[in-house]
Design an enzyme around this catalytic site. Structure first.
Site, PDB file in Angstrom:
ATOM      1  N   GLU A  36      14.624  30.317 -20.653  1.00  0.00           N
ATOM      2  CA  GLU A  36      14.128  28.966 -20.356  1.00  0.00           C
ATOM      3  C   GLU A  36      14.429  28.008 -21.519  1.00  0.00           C
ATOM      4  O   GLU A  36      14.805  26.868 -21.302  1.00  0.00           O
ATOM      5  CB  GLU A  36      12.612  28.992 -20.099  1.00  0.00           C
ATOM      6  CG  GLU A  36      12.238  29.536 -18.723  1.00  0.00           C
ATOM      7  CD  GLU A  36      12.711  28.650 -17.590  1.00  0.00           C
ATOM      8  OE1 GLU A  36      12.626  27.421 -17.714  1.00  0.00           O
ATOM      9  OE2 GLU A  36      13.189  29.194 -16.582  1.00  0.00           O
ATOM     10  N   CYS A  91      21.106  20.289  -4.319  1.00  0.00           N
ATOM     11  CA  CYS A  91      20.620  18.918  -4.548  1.00  0.00           C
ATOM     12  C   CYS A  91      21.103  18.478  -5.925  1.00  0.00           C
ATOM     13  O   CYS A  91      20.333  18.195  -6.823  1.00  0.00           O
ATOM     14  CB  CYS A  91      19.095  18.877  -4.447  1.00  0.00           C
ATOM     15  SG  CYS A  91      18.466  17.191  -4.296  1.00  0.00           S
ATOM     16  N   CYS A 133      21.474  21.790   3.077  1.00  0.00           N
ATOM     17  CA  CYS A 133      20.183  21.874   2.382  1.00  0.00           C
ATOM     18  C   CYS A 133      19.090  22.444   3.293  1.00  0.00           C
ATOM     19  O   CYS A 133      18.907  21.970   4.418  1.00  0.00           O
ATOM     20  CB  CYS A 133      19.785  20.481   1.904  1.00  0.00           C
ATOM     21  SG  CYS A 133      18.180  20.494   1.084  1.00  0.00           S
ATOM     22  N   CYS A 167      13.343  15.746   4.271  1.00  0.00           N
ATOM     23  CA  CYS A 167      13.705  14.980   3.068  1.00  0.00           C
ATOM     24  C   CYS A 167      13.785  13.478   3.377  1.00  0.00           C
ATOM     25  O   CYS A 167      14.642  13.027   4.139  1.00  0.00           O
ATOM     26  CB  CYS A 167      15.047  15.469   2.516  1.00  0.00           C
ATOM     27  SG  CYS A 167      15.584  14.499   1.102  1.00  0.00           S
ATOM     28  N   CYS A 180      23.672  17.574   1.281  1.00  0.00           N
ATOM     29  CA  CYS A 180      22.541  17.558   2.219  1.00  0.00           C
ATOM     30  C   CYS A 180      22.851  18.356   3.486  1.00  0.00           C
ATOM     31  O   CYS A 180      21.929  18.864   4.135  1.00  0.00           O
ATOM     32  CB  CYS A 180      22.189  16.124   2.586  1.00  0.00           C
ATOM     33  SG  CYS A 180      21.730  15.131   1.152  1.00  0.00           S
TER      34      CYS A 180
HETATM   35 FE1  SF4 Z   1      18.487  16.884  -1.915  1.00  0.00          FE
HETATM   36 FE2  SF4 Z   1      17.220  15.935   0.209  1.00  0.00          FE
HETATM   37 FE3  SF4 Z   1      19.841  16.186   0.279  1.00  0.00          FE
HETATM   38 FE4  SF4 Z   1      18.274  18.334   0.273  1.00  0.00          FE
HETATM   39  S1  SF4 Z   1      18.428  16.800   1.856  1.00  0.00           S
HETATM   40  S2  SF4 Z   1      20.162  18.049  -0.925  1.00  0.00           S
HETATM   41  S3  SF4 Z   1      16.596  17.664  -1.021  1.00  0.00           S
HETATM   42  S4  SF4 Z   1      18.683  14.848  -1.066  1.00  0.00           S
END
Ligand code: SF4
Length: 331
Positions: free
Chosen positions: A35, A190, A199, A205, A196
């Site tokens: 970390e 992201c 995602c 989102c 997206c």
């Molecule tokens: Fe990021 Fe939202 Fe796109 Fe997912 S949908 S990659 S959380 S901006």
């Protein structure tokens, strides 16, 4: 469990990172070291450094018993040496006050040098499975976009809102996978230019549906950094170079460097001068332009405290990243 965390955990199991060196035989020491290394440094860069570091200091006791030079040598190249200094100081405290066992309690961890709230939570969650949120750069980006937060993330009010939202998303079970998942999502999906279309939390989102994810988090306008100039001189005799340990305070504290001058140094008669290309090095608060020089002298008497280092041993010294870059010309 809320949809965000369920979807994230399921995605992590299938697509997240599972083979990073610090994910094997998980314990507080390895998670803590990783970390700290991952602050301001990418995973791909950290892996080799982490492996070398753990090989040399396999336990917190080994680290606490090591001398600072040796810790710096194994950190050399990662930059931000304050992190190495804090690792070393913290290891001594863990051994002295906690018998070598990390306290899996956020309040105790944040009291240690170099451990902030997010790092403390990451250790407690990954090692102990505690239901605590993290807000490193990746997690912050995901949460802000998910909630379409267009405000300045550095304001105190927004920071508090972010921690509240982050806490709301944390599940009561599978916290380790959740924490790893939000880090992986921020690092792999992201990203600055988000993907997206793949995602797992896209359906909920808000930035994806109603905003512009690429504009979140809001970029802060930073004032122009002041510029400084210096000369770094590697005095060379035969096949050795003169190096000195920097003072405890100031830039590059306690690291090995050639002699620094603020104005162009005199070159002794009969000495041979080689000038290397100027290097621009960016610090947090200023930009340093370094003019490197090699001055080949005919004797070993130098009016400075330091030592002559054979060429092949230069690589083993704990030197700042900028010096390491320039020394590639010498090795
Ligand atoms: Fe990021 Fe939202 Fe796109 Fe997912 S949908 S990659 S959380 S901006």
């Amino acid at each position: 469990m809320n949809t965000f965390s369920t979807d994230l955990i399921n995605w992590q199991k299938k697509y997240g990172r599972h083979d990073l060196p610090w994910q094997k035989n998980i314990h507080a020491y390895s998670v803590w070291v990783s970390e700290i290394m991952l602050q301001q440094t990418q995973v791909a860069t950290v892996i080799n450094y982490y492996q070398r570091f753990i090989q040399r200091f396999p336990t917190v006791l080994d680290l606490a018993n090591a001398d600072e030079d040796s810790v710096f040598t194994h950190w050399a190249g990662l930059g931000y040496y304050q992190r190495a200094r804090n690792l070393h100081r913290t290891s001594k405290i863990i051994v002295r006050q906690y018998d070598g066992i990390f306290p899996l309690c956020p309040d105790a961890l944040v009291a240690l040098p170099g451990i902030g709230k997010s790092t403390a939570h990451a250790i407690c969650s990954i090692v102990g499975g505690h239901a605590l949120p993290i807000l490193d750069a990746n997690a912050k980006r995901v949460i802000m976009r998910y909630h379409n937060m267009t405000e300045d993330p550095s304001s105190a009010a927004i920071k508090k809102t972010l921690w509240d939202l982050a806490q709301q998303h944390v599940p009561q079970q599978n916290c380790r996978q959740y924490t790893q998942g939000i880090m992986d999502l921020g690092a792999q999906v992201c990203t600055k230019k988000p993907h997206c279309d793949i995602c797992p939390v896209q359906s909920g989102c808000k930035a994806h549906h109603f905003g512009d994810p690429e504009k979140i988090p809001l970029k802060q306008k930073r004032p122009k950094k002041p510029e400084r100039f210096c000369y770094l001189v590697w005095y060379q005799y035969d096949d050795a170079f003169f190096m000195q340990k920097r003072p405890e305070k100031g830039i590059w504290a306690n690291l090995w460097c050639p002699i620094e001058y603020t104005s162009r140094p005199n070159v002794p008669n009969a000495a041979k001068l080689v000038e290397l290309p100027q290097l621009k090095h960016i610090f947090t608060h200023f930009i340093l332009y370094i003019s490197p020089m090699i001055i080949q002298v005919g004797h070993q008497s130098i009016d400075y405290m330091g030592k002559w280092v054979p060429r092949e041993a230069l690589q083993t010294l704990a030197v700042p990243a900028a010096v390491k870059k320039i020394q590639r010309h010498l090795i």
